[in-house]
Write a protein that holds these residues in place. Structure first.
Motif: not given
Length: 211
Positions: A76-92, A103-110
């Motif tokens: 919500r606060e724009g600090r991170a996007v956490p993600l889980f990785l799954f197999l497409s076929g089995s949803n494992q 980081r925004r402003a001049a950095a625009q990086s992660c």
């Protein structure tokens, strides 16, 4: 100053999905607890040498619920996007990839970090997930630079970053406390300009409200 597009997401976060080659990345949910605890628990000895010390209650449902709360707040606060990785076929569930320290402003990086279950390591699945995440980072999040740090002895991580065309940039002394010890790291980075030279790429993403 540029404003993070993440700041305009619904309060409870978004059910984000990014599709890749045989895999997909999705925002974590409390419903993932059973699968997550089984995968992490069975891979504990495999993962611990490359991660911060696990808490005594790390694999409990209560700890996982706090983790999800933290994920949602960071998102919500724009600090991170956490993600889980799954197999497409089995949803494992097979791993996770975190787009953090945005980081925004001049950095625009992660900074990205990732983990893989022992049974699924060495099969190219994290590479497929990373290749799916890269256009999302550059196009949707509109960042310019992706950084990744890895312990020099972590050969799997080094090969992953090199295969994804990250460039080695330097040596970081005592950079992170891993498994109870301050460890040196190699720094790698990928720029949006690097991808532009290789041709356009587009992330296949879906967003729905929910958690």
């Amino acid at each position: 100053m540029a404003v993070s597009p993440l700041r305009f997401l619904p309060r409870r976060g978004a059910a984000l999905r990014i599709d890749g080659d045989g895999v997909y990345l999705r925002f974590p949910s409390r419903r993932d607890y059973a699968m997550w605890s089984q995968v992490r628990g069975s891979s504990r000895r495999f993962l611990e040498p490359w991660e911060p010390v696990w808490s005594h209650d790390d694999l409990t449902r209560q700890s996982f619920s706090r983790r999800i709360d933290r994920y949602q707040q960071d998102y919500r606060e724009g600090r991170a996007v956490p993600l889980f990785l799954f197999l497409s076929g089995s949803n494992q569930l097979v791993g996770g990839l975190n787009i953090g320290n945005i980081r925004r402003a001049a950095a625009q990086s992660c900074m990205i970090g990732y983990w893989m279950s022992e049974d699924s390591a060495g099969k190219g699945l994290m590479l497929a997930g990373l290749k799916a995440a890269i256009p999302y980072i550059f196009e949707t999040l509109q960042l310019h630079r992706i950084e990744a740090a890895c312990i020099p002895e972590n050969n799997r991580s080094v090969r992953l970053l090199e295969k994804a065309n990250f460039q080695y940039e330097g040596y970081l002394r005592g950079y992170l406390k891993i498994n109870g010890k301050w460890r040196d790291h190699h720094l790698y980075a990928l720029l949006s300009d690097d991808v532009a030279r290789d041709g356009p790429a587009t992330a296949k993403t879906k967003e729905n409200t929910g958690s």
